[in-house]
Design an enzyme around this catalytic site. Structure first.
Site, PDB file in Angstrom:
ATOM      1  N   ASP A   1     -11.143 -22.438  19.429  1.00 46.25           N
ATOM      2  CA  ASP A   1     -12.013 -23.451  20.020  1.00 46.25           C
ATOM      3  C   ASP A   1     -11.193 -24.384  20.900  1.00 46.25           C
ATOM      4  O   ASP A   1      -9.990 -24.564  20.703  1.00 46.25           O
ATOM      5  CB  ASP A   1     -12.693 -24.278  18.928  1.00 46.25           C
ATOM      6  CG  ASP A   1     -13.641 -23.458  18.073  1.00 46.25           C
ATOM      7  OD1 ASP A   1     -14.035 -22.368  18.512  1.00 46.25           O
ATOM      8  OD2 ASP A   1     -13.963 -23.918  16.963  1.00 46.25           O
ATOM      9  N   GLN A   2     -11.847 -25.001  21.861  1.00 48.03           N
ATOM     10  CA  GLN A   2     -11.145 -25.862  22.810  1.00 48.03           C
ATOM     11  C   GLN A   2     -10.352 -26.969  22.117  1.00 48.03           C
ATOM     12  O   GLN A   2      -9.234 -27.284  22.500  1.00 48.03           O
ATOM     13  CB  GLN A   2     -12.135 -26.464  23.806  1.00 48.03           C
ATOM     14  CG  GLN A   2     -11.469 -27.238  24.935  1.00 48.03           C
ATOM     15  CD  GLN A   2     -12.415 -27.510  26.087  1.00 48.03           C
ATOM     16  OE1 GLN A   2     -13.384 -26.780  26.285  1.00 48.03           O
ATOM     17  NE2 GLN A   2     -12.152 -28.541  26.852  1.00 48.03           N
TER      18      GLN A   2
END
Length: 289
Positions: A130-131
């Site tokens: 995930d970012q």
């Protein structure tokens, strides 16, 4: 971010216009903003990214446009290399960096930075972070290694450990709860209960981190999570399901923080092509006091 998106098909009367002209006509972007969207990779023609402002597009072809006026400058940060041999490249992904291109850009992500940093390599991606998540990410450098990594990740023939901080302690436990996208959720998110779209089985093992494992880190309640499946937001969703969301994960009810306290910490896998065990680690430096 203020992401704007449009999807439309080209009208017959617009088929002789330049692509930037069509975008300016069919969206609320100026031609200058349309060219910027093209440069950043935010335009898809027939589901393929296009960056040529003067391209002519036939009538009936679908165009997708995404533009984020709040995007920061294209990053130039060097990506730390954790391990490299003939076959694979393991890196420590910084938090806040997408793994691969988003709707609005293919220049602000890990793969784009690695292509700039190592233009000699053709890299193959098999898993994502995930970012907001930092830590280990492994890419193949060769088609033979690409096949081996694909089989390892598809068969879960590996050990993936994450370090995560929560607001309250949690005893060791195993969570086996399916995960699916929550229908109609805005912003989009996943869950274990409710009206789920295509829920899939998921297992995560949690245990409290030891004092040795958290020495030097900002004091708090830390867990070690091992995932046996690779569902989107798996650790975040399972902890929210337990009432112990990740600190900083406001999407899933976590207490606000200046970061998402989730780090891909250790990875054990079979070396592709050559065989043998390989154990990798990316220390959680951003968690240090």
């Amino acid at each position: 971010m203020t992401l704007k998106k449009w999807t439309f098909t080209v009208d017959p009367e617009d088929a002789e216009l330049r692509l930037d002209q069509i975008i300016a006509k069919r969206t609320d972007l100026s031609r200058r903003a349309a060219r910027e969207a093209l440069k950043l990779g935010g335009v898809q023609v027939d589901r393929k990214r296009v960056k040529v402002a003067g391209k002519l597009v036939k009538a009936g072809i679908e165009i997708r446009v995404a533009f984020d006026p709040d995007l920061p400058p294209v990053p130039t940060t060097a990506i730390p290399i954790v391990f490299e041999d003939t076959w694979i490249l393991a890196v420590d992904k910084p938090a806040g960096l997408a793994t691969q291109g988003t709707w609005a850009t293919d220049r602000h992500d890990l793969l784009a930075l690695l292509k700039t940093q190592r233009p000699d390599l053709q890299l193959f991606l098999h898993h994502r972070l995930d970012q907001g998540t930092s830590g280990l990410l492994v890419l193949a450098k060769d088609p033979k290694a690409n096949k081996g990594l694909a089989e390892a990740f598809a068969g879960r023939d590996l050990e993936k450990l994450y370090l995560v901080r929560v607001s309250e302690p949690l005893a060791a436990c195993i969570v086996e709860a399916p995960i699916g996208r929550i229908r109609g959720a805005d912003p989009g998110r996943f869950g274990c209960t409710g009206d789920l779209m295509e829920p899939k089985s998921a297992r995560t093992d949690f245990r409290p981190a030891t004092d040795e494992e958290t020495a030097g880190l900002t004091p708090g309640h830390y867990l070690v999570a091992r995932i046996h499946t690779g569902r989107t937001h798996q650790i975040r969703v399972h902890l929210a399901h337990l009432g112990r969301p990740v600190l900083g994960d406001t999407l899933y009810g976590g207490e606000p923080s200046d970061r998402l306290w989730l780090h891909a910490w250790r990875l054990g896998l079979k070396r592709p092509v050559t065989g043998g065990d390989l154990r990798l680690e990316a220390p959680p430096l951003r968690f240090k006091a």
